[in-house]
Write an enzyme that holds these catalytic residues in place. Sequence first.
Site, short mmCIF file in Angstrom:
data_model
loop_
_atom_site.label_atom_id
_atom_site.label_comp_id
_atom_site.label_asym_id
_atom_site.label_seq_id
_atom_site.Cartn_x
_atom_site.Cartn_y
_atom_site.Cartn_z
N ALA A 263 0.81 -1.23 0.00
CA ALA A 263 0.00 0.00 0.00
C ALA A 263 0.83 1.27 0.00
O ALA A 263 0.27 2.36 0.11
CB ALA A 263 -0.98 0.03 1.17
N ALA A 264 2.14 1.18 -0.17
CA ALA A 264 2.95 2.40 -0.25
C ALA A 264 2.55 3.24 -1.46
O ALA A 264 2.40 4.47 -1.37
CB ALA A 264 4.43 2.05 -0.30
#
Length: 317
Positions: A263-264
Amino acid sequence: MTSMSTTTMQPEAGRVTVVGSLNMDLVIRAPRLPGAGETLAGRSFANVPGGKGGNQAVAAARLGARVTMIGCVGNDENGAQLVARLREDGIDCDRIATDAALPTGVAMIVVDDAGQNAIVIVAGSNGALTPAAIAAHEAAIAQADVLVCQLEVPDDTVFAAMRAARRHGRIVVLNPAPASGMLPREWLECADFLIPNEGEASVLSGVAVDSPESALAAARALRQQGARNVIVTLGERGVLVLAEGEDGRHFPAPKVDAIDTTAAGDTFVGGLCAALAAKRSLDEAVRFGQAAAALSVTRAGAQTSIPYLHEVPSRAD
């Protein structure tokens, strides 16, 4: 220890509408990613709310925007949990449909000790999000400052959403993930900002991307295909921005000790969209998205890793 550059953020919230996927992530932590035919002993397992659409909605909401989510879940416990968690972040979920025939989408994610991951997605109810849903909820797109889409729901639905946003003069952000081939020119011309990672930029442009220099070459190829502003995310190597009327600029990444990169990219996109919706400059939006993403990789999970606005420093030494 984190080292971040100066980052400013908006005093006033803008509106972001997200059209995209909602998945329950089944996360396994293991010493390394398995090879073909290999069985590894994992260290832990957890169910974590995810999906690129859901992640980007949560990121935009936590990072200062007023967010509406357009998506579809199944009539099951996973779907109920996903919607409940979005509501906890103040996201308008009234336009999330429930499909009685299909299960909520899931993603199997293996994360290794270096923080890298491998992901397999089963779309489930995400595949039931249709252009008809976009037509029914066009008001939510018209009222937004920014529309953001990905490619984990049907292609015709994504294009319908982008066209609706263009009709109403909204900013259109396309995160082309996952990318399986080149995009039609009309898609690229419809998006104000195209935000692929290095792998997606390689697939979309035909240029192998493994550095800021090759990312610039890929971005230029995408511009020739019809893209306007191209932002290539390069993980620990930062971000390459090729904006209209410019020759391309590299924004180095903040230095952090990463434990999980899940999810970066979604955190970066959500933060950037929140800043653009608040009428911040592109430079400010990129740096803000980078600062938020840098915090996210120091934490485990998808939505569990996304920081809140007050956690993103306005200045760090």
